[in-house]
Design an enzyme around this catalytic site. Structure first.
Site, PDB file in Angstrom:
ATOM      1  N   HIS A  35      -2.958   7.329   3.742  1.00  0.00           N
ATOM      2  CA  HIS A  35      -2.949   5.978   4.415  1.00  0.00           C
ATOM      3  C   HIS A  35      -2.275   6.423   5.581  1.00  0.00           C
ATOM      4  O   HIS A  35      -0.818   6.711   5.517  1.00  0.00           O
ATOM      5  CB  HIS A  35      -3.095   5.427   3.619  1.00  0.00           C
ATOM      6  CG  HIS A  35      -1.573   5.290   3.027  1.00  0.00           C
ATOM      7  ND1 HIS A  35      -1.322   6.470   1.287  1.00  0.00           N
ATOM      8  CD2 HIS A  35      -0.364   5.300   3.424  1.00  0.00           C
ATOM      9  CE1 HIS A  35      -0.700   5.963   1.170  1.00  0.00           C
ATOM     10  NE2 HIS A  35       0.498   5.376   1.897  1.00  0.00           N
ATOM     11  N   HIS A  66       0.219   3.439   7.658  1.00  0.00           N
ATOM     12  CA  HIS A  66       1.057   2.184   7.776  1.00  0.00           C
ATOM     13  C   HIS A  66       0.995   1.911   9.369  1.00  0.00           C
ATOM     14  O   HIS A  66       1.212   2.214  10.403  1.00  0.00           O
ATOM     15  CB  HIS A  66       2.130   1.893   7.662  1.00  0.00           C
ATOM     16  CG  HIS A  66       2.842   2.443   6.130  1.00  0.00           C
ATOM     17  ND1 HIS A  66       2.998   2.243   5.134  1.00  0.00           N
ATOM     18  CD2 HIS A  66       2.727   3.834   4.993  1.00  0.00           C
ATOM     19  CE1 HIS A  66       3.017   2.183   4.173  1.00  0.00           C
ATOM     20  NE2 HIS A  66       3.079   3.705   4.343  1.00  0.00           N
TER      21      HIS A  66
HETATM   22  P1  AMP Z   1       3.554   4.812   0.715  1.00  0.00           P
HETATM   23  O1  AMP Z   1       4.866   5.234   0.619  1.00  0.00           O
HETATM   24  O2  AMP Z   1       3.202   5.465   1.923  1.00  0.00           O
HETATM   25  O3  AMP Z   1       2.260   6.077  -0.113  1.00  0.00           O
HETATM   26  O4  AMP Z   1       2.679   3.588   0.563  1.00  0.00           O
HETATM   27  C1  AMP Z   1       1.777   3.319  -0.273  1.00  0.00           C
HETATM   28  C2  AMP Z   1       1.864   1.434   0.602  1.00  0.00           C
HETATM   29  O5  AMP Z   1       0.825   0.560  -0.555  1.00  0.00           O
HETATM   30  C3  AMP Z   1       2.786   0.985   0.254  1.00  0.00           C
HETATM   31  O6  AMP Z   1       4.031  -0.024   1.364  1.00  0.00           O
HETATM   32  C4  AMP Z   1       2.680  -0.380  -1.627  1.00  0.00           C
HETATM   33  O7  AMP Z   1       3.263  -1.381  -0.919  1.00  0.00           O
HETATM   34  C5  AMP Z   1       1.182  -0.163  -0.655  1.00  0.00           C
HETATM   35  N1  AMP Z   1       0.131  -0.632  -2.273  1.00  0.00           N
HETATM   36  C6  AMP Z   1       0.226  -0.307  -3.380  1.00  0.00           C
HETATM   37  N2  AMP Z   1      -0.689  -0.583  -4.245  1.00  0.00           N
HETATM   38  C7  AMP Z   1      -0.793  -1.630  -3.030  1.00  0.00           C
HETATM   39  C8  AMP Z   1      -1.967  -2.679  -3.077  1.00  0.00           C
HETATM   40  N3  AMP Z   1      -2.435  -2.633  -4.597  1.00  0.00           N
HETATM   41  N4  AMP Z   1      -2.295  -3.242  -2.087  1.00  0.00           N
HETATM   42  C9  AMP Z   1      -1.562  -2.724  -1.137  1.00  0.00           C
HETATM   43  N5  AMP Z   1      -0.615  -2.512  -1.000  1.00  0.00           N
HETATM   44  C10 AMP Z   1      -0.464  -1.674  -1.712  1.00  0.00           C
END
Ligand code: AMP
Ligand code: ZN
Length: 138
Positions: free
Chosen positions: A99, A101
């Site tokens: 993913h 950001h």
């Molecule tokens: P990463 O640290 O790059 O793996 O980012 C994962 C991101 O997913 C974090 O910024 C979380 O806040 C976000 N996240 C986790 N669970 C959910 C969810 N159910 N809905 C939306 N965002 C989420």
């Protein structure tokens, strides 16, 4: 992937604030935003990280980012955005489904970008050689 939170969102098993859905990619608001409008751009196919994501899937993500990011900037009244991707646990990756950001930004918003440092004499040349060598012998 049964236990992947993003696969569950893609399947509709858990809710999310979806802002975009195409054939290959969805985008939804990050549940814990760095700034309002912080959005995650996620391929529908489960791949663990950017390096294991096939070329066409990665390209679909980039196409979606180029479409969605200007809309986020417009909707949030911001001026620019950062694109982030945490690849691997050491880099802060918490969800092991590729993913990107999108983080909307305004001038002097108080968010701190990556810190910079300086190479000692000779270090940059050494590092350049190491990386070029690694590229030549994968
Ligand atoms: P990463 O640290 O790059 O793996 O980012 C994962 C991101 O997913 C974090 O910024 C979380 O806040 C976000 N996240 C986790 N669970 C959910 C969810 N159910 N809905 C939306 N965002 C989420
Ligand atoms: Zn997944």
């Amino acid at each position: 992937m049964n236990d992947c939170v993003f696969c569950k969102i893609i399947k509709g098993d858990i809710p999310a604030q979806k802002v975009y859905e195409g054939q290959h990619v969805i985008a939804f608001l990050d549940i814990a935003p760095t700034s309002p409008g912080h959005t995650l751009v996620v391929p529908k196919a489960h791949h663990e990280n950017l390096i294991t994501t096939p070329h066409d899937v990665a390209c679909h993500c980039l196409d979606a980012i180029r479409k969605i990011a200007p809309a986020i900037v417009s909707a949030t009244g911001t001026e620019g955005f950062n694109i982030g991707l945490n690849n691997g646990q050491a880099a802060g990756q918490a969800v092991f489904h590729t993913h990107f950001h999108i983080i909307p930004r305004i001038t002097n918003d108080g968010l701190i970008n990556w810190p910079h440092s300086k190479y000692k004499p000779g270090e940059a040349e050494k590092m350049q050689k190491l990386i070029v060598h690694a590229l030549d012998s994968p």
